[in-house]
Design a protein around this motif. Structure first.
Motif, PDB file in Angstrom:
ATOM      1  N   MET A   1       0.854  -1.182   0.000  1.00  0.00           N
ATOM      2  CA  MET A   1       0.000   0.000   0.000  1.00  0.00           C
ATOM      3  C   MET A   1       0.895   1.240   0.000  1.00  0.00           C
ATOM      4  O   MET A   1       1.769   1.372   0.845  1.00  0.00           O
ATOM      5  N   ARG A   2       0.646   2.109  -0.957  1.00  0.00           N
ATOM      6  CA  ARG A   2       1.404   3.365  -1.018  1.00  0.00           C
ATOM      7  C   ARG A   2       0.430   4.513  -1.250  1.00  0.00           C
ATOM      8  O   ARG A   2      -0.149   4.651  -2.335  1.00  0.00           O
ATOM      9  N   LEU A   3       0.248   5.328  -0.235  1.00  0.00           N
ATOM     10  CA  LEU A   3      -0.662   6.468  -0.317  1.00  0.00           C
ATOM     11  C   LEU A   3       0.132   7.720  -0.641  1.00  0.00           C
ATOM     12  O   LEU A   3       1.077   8.050   0.080  1.00  0.00           O
ATOM     13  N   ASP A   4      -0.233   8.381  -1.713  1.00  0.00           N
ATOM     14  CA  ASP A   4       0.447   9.626  -2.065  1.00  0.00           C
ATOM     15  C   ASP A   4      -0.395  10.820  -1.618  1.00  0.00           C
ATOM     16  O   ASP A   4      -1.614  10.764  -1.595  1.00  0.00           O
ATOM     17  N   ALA A   5       0.297  11.880  -1.263  1.00  0.00           N
ATOM     18  CA  ALA A   5      -0.357  13.103  -0.790  1.00  0.00           C
ATOM     19  C   ALA A   5      -0.676  13.982  -1.987  1.00  0.00           C
ATOM     20  O   ALA A   5       0.092  14.861  -2.358  1.00  0.00           O
ATOM     21  N   ARG A   6      -1.813  13.727  -2.596  1.00  0.00           N
ATOM     22  CA  ARG A   6      -2.245  14.532  -3.744  1.00  0.00           C
ATOM     23  C   ARG A   6      -3.677  14.989  -3.504  1.00  0.00           C
ATOM     24  O   ARG A   6      -4.401  14.424  -2.682  1.00  0.00           O
ATOM     25  N   ALA A   7      -4.065  16.009  -4.230  1.00  0.00           N
ATOM     26  CA  ALA A   7      -5.441  16.505  -4.117  1.00  0.00           C
ATOM     27  C   ALA A   7      -6.411  15.453  -4.628  1.00  0.00           C
ATOM     28  O   ALA A   7      -6.110  14.713  -5.587  1.00  0.00           O
ATOM     29  N   LEU A   8      -7.564  15.376  -3.980  1.00  0.00           N
ATOM     30  CA  LEU A   8      -8.645  14.465  -4.359  1.00  0.00           C
ATOM     31  C   LEU A   8      -9.877  15.314  -4.596  1.00  0.00           C
ATOM     32  O   LEU A   8     -10.151  16.247  -3.843  1.00  0.00           O
ATOM     33  N   ILE A  87      -1.265   5.667   9.144  1.00  0.00           N
ATOM     34  CA  ILE A  87      -0.968   4.931   7.906  1.00  0.00           C
ATOM     35  C   ILE A  87       0.087   3.874   8.205  1.00  0.00           C
ATOM     36  O   ILE A  87       1.188   4.195   8.650  1.00  0.00           O
ATOM     37  N   ARG A  88      -0.263   2.621   7.974  1.00  0.00           N
ATOM     38  CA  ARG A  88       0.618   1.490   8.241  1.00  0.00           C
ATOM     39  C   ARG A  88       0.748   0.628   6.983  1.00  0.00           C
ATOM     40  O   ARG A  88       0.025  -0.359   6.821  1.00  0.00           O
ATOM     41  N   PRO A  89       1.648   1.013   6.076  1.00  0.00           N
ATOM     42  CA  PRO A  89       1.789   0.263   4.822  1.00  0.00           C
ATOM     43  C   PRO A  89       2.088  -1.215   5.031  1.00  0.00           C
ATOM     44  O   PRO A  89       1.628  -2.063   4.263  1.00  0.00           O
ATOM     45  N   GLU A  90       2.862  -1.544   6.081  1.00  0.00           N
ATOM     46  CA  GLU A  90       3.230  -2.940   6.316  1.00  0.00           C
ATOM     47  C   GLU A  90       2.024  -3.809   6.647  1.00  0.00           C
ATOM     48  O   GLU A  90       2.049  -5.026   6.464  1.00  0.00           O
ATOM     49  N   HIS A  91       0.952  -3.181   7.129  1.00  0.00           N
ATOM     50  CA  HIS A  91      -0.286  -3.906   7.436  1.00  0.00           C
ATOM     51  C   HIS A  91      -1.398  -3.582   6.444  1.00  0.00           C
ATOM     52  O   HIS A  91      -2.511  -4.081   6.597  1.00  0.00           O
ATOM     53  N   ARG A  92      -1.089  -2.722   5.487  1.00  0.00           N
ATOM     54  CA  ARG A  92      -2.050  -2.285   4.463  1.00  0.00           C
ATOM     55  C   ARG A  92      -3.334  -1.750   5.110  1.00  0.00           C
ATOM     56  O   ARG A  92      -4.436  -2.092   4.710  1.00  0.00           O
ATOM     57  N   ARG A  93      -3.136  -0.881   6.097  1.00  0.00           N
ATOM     58  CA  ARG A  93      -4.286  -0.282   6.764  1.00  0.00           C
ATOM     59  C   ARG A  93      -3.990   1.167   7.118  1.00  0.00           C
ATOM     60  O   ARG A  93      -2.843   1.597   7.171  1.00  0.00           O
ATOM     61  N   CYS A  94      -5.090   1.894   7.349  1.00  0.00           N
ATOM     62  CA  CYS A  94      -5.001   3.276   7.813  1.00  0.00           C
ATOM     63  C   CYS A  94      -6.321   3.628   8.471  1.00  0.00           C
ATOM     64  O   CYS A  94      -7.237   2.801   8.523  1.00  0.00           O
ATOM     65  N   LEU A 117     -14.030   9.968  -1.270  1.00  0.00           N
ATOM     66  CA  LEU A 117     -12.688  10.219  -1.796  1.00  0.00           C
ATOM     67  C   LEU A 117     -11.611   9.550  -0.947  1.00  0.00           C
ATOM     68  O   LEU A 117     -10.686   8.921  -1.489  1.00  0.00           O
ATOM     69  N   LEU A 118     -11.699   9.687   0.363  1.00  0.00           N
ATOM     70  CA  LEU A 118     -10.658   9.147   1.233  1.00  0.00           C
ATOM     71  C   LEU A 118     -10.636   7.624   1.219  1.00  0.00           C
ATOM     72  O   LEU A 118      -9.562   7.010   1.110  1.00  0.00           O
ATOM     73  N   LEU A 119     -11.801   7.017   1.315  1.00  0.00           N
ATOM     74  CA  LEU A 119     -11.852   5.550   1.246  1.00  0.00           C
ATOM     75  C   LEU A 119     -11.384   5.054  -0.120  1.00  0.00           C
ATOM     76  O   LEU A 119     -10.622   4.088  -0.209  1.00  0.00           O
ATOM     77  N   GLY A 120     -11.835   5.712  -1.174  1.00  0.00           N
ATOM     78  CA  GLY A 120     -11.415   5.319  -2.519  1.00  0.00           C
ATOM     79  C   GLY A 120      -9.909   5.413  -2.690  1.00  0.00           C
ATOM     80  O   GLY A 120      -9.272   4.523  -3.270  1.00  0.00           O
ATOM     81  N   HIS A 121      -9.318   6.488  -2.182  1.00  0.00           N
ATOM     82  CA  HIS A 121      -7.877   6.674  -2.288  1.00  0.00           C
ATOM     83  C   HIS A 121      -7.140   5.548  -1.554  1.00  0.00           C
ATOM     84  O   HIS A 121      -6.170   4.972  -2.069  1.00  0.00           O
ATOM     85  N   ALA A 122      -7.616   5.212  -0.354  1.00  0.00           N
ATOM     86  CA  ALA A 122      -6.963   4.158   0.431  1.00  0.00           C
ATOM     87  C   ALA A 122      -7.074   2.801  -0.252  1.00  0.00           C
ATOM     88  O   ALA A 122      -6.071   2.078  -0.399  1.00  0.00           O
ATOM     89  N   PHE A 123      -8.270   2.445  -0.693  1.00  0.00           N
ATOM     90  CA  PHE A 123      -8.431   1.131  -1.309  1.00  0.00           C
ATOM     91  C   PHE A 123      -7.760   1.054  -2.677  1.00  0.00           C
ATOM     92  O   PHE A 123      -7.186   0.028  -3.032  1.00  0.00           O
ATOM     93  N   ASP A 124      -7.773   2.138  -3.429  1.00  0.00           N
ATOM     94  CA  ASP A 124      -7.053   2.152  -4.706  1.00  0.00           C
ATOM     95  C   ASP A 124      -5.553   1.969  -4.503  1.00  0.00           C
ATOM     96  O   ASP A 124      -4.858   1.441  -5.372  1.00  0.00           O
TER      97      ASP A 124
END
Length: 195
Positions: A1-8, A87-94, A117-124
């Motif tokens: 899981m890699r979350l980028d800080a971009r506008a949604l 945000i915990r990429p190693e567990h793929r959760r936030c 938007l936030l849920l979509g960003h996380a699951f994507d």
């Protein structure tokens, strides 16, 4: 899981990651309704804003949080804030939270649009679990979380201490990756009713 800080962005809101340029608008949006801050772990109105803002920026630098200004598209006003945090990429959760809206932005499309938007960003990004928590005493917030379709996972007793010093029980909810298609459908249907 890699979350980028971009506008949604969708038809109702634009979520803009915190930058120094946004500070005055965010400060103005949060400087209201002191009573609403009482159940929160930290306060961000009035004299509490500077410490809260600095902590949010530090968390963004470490990658443990993406804090967003919530801009209402109908008038371009910043009406609150929300975050992807813990945000915990190693567990793929936030978690989705640290959410506050001005009173006039509550009860309409802003919250479901932000959560979509936030849920979509996380699951994507590959999340398998997104948590949403609230003060166990905040029945209105818990009802709004249930309305999103998040599953109730119980109450964590003496889980956090609020900025006022009260030991808080936390109601915990989560959306899992297998829940997301149905939650997304329900959110899209709700938002469609707003036009």
């Amino acid at each position: 899981m890699r979350l980028d800080a971009r506008a949604l962005e969708n038809n109702f809101v634009r979520l803009e990651p915190f930058t120094a340029e946004l500070e005055p608008e965010v400060r103005a949006a949060l400087d209201c309704d002191p009573e609403a801050w009482n159940g929160m772990v930290s306060a961000a109105y009035g004299p509490h804003f500077d410490g809260w803002w600095s902590a949010a920026l530090r968390a963004m630098e470490t990658g443990s949080r993406i804090a967003y200004a919530v801009r209402r598209k109908a008038d371009g006003a910043v009406v609150g804030t929300s975050s992807l945090y813990e945000i915990r990429p190693e567990h793929r959760r936030c978690e989705v939270g640290s959410t506050f809206y001005r009173p006039e932005a509550r009860g309409g499309p802003v919250n479901p649009a932000c959560k979509r938007l936030l849920l979509g960003h996380a699951f994507d990004a590959g999340a398998v679990r997104v948590e949403i928590i609230t003060d166990a005493l905040n029945a209105g917030s818990a009802a709004a979380i249930r309305k999103l379709g998040a599953r109730d996972e119980g109450v964590l007793r003496k889980h956090k201490i609020t900025w006022t010093g009260r030991v808080r029980d936390t109601a915990q909810f989560a959306v899992l990756d297998e829940d997301w298609p149905e939650v997304r459908r329900r959110l899209d249907e709700r938002l469609a009713k707003f036009g």
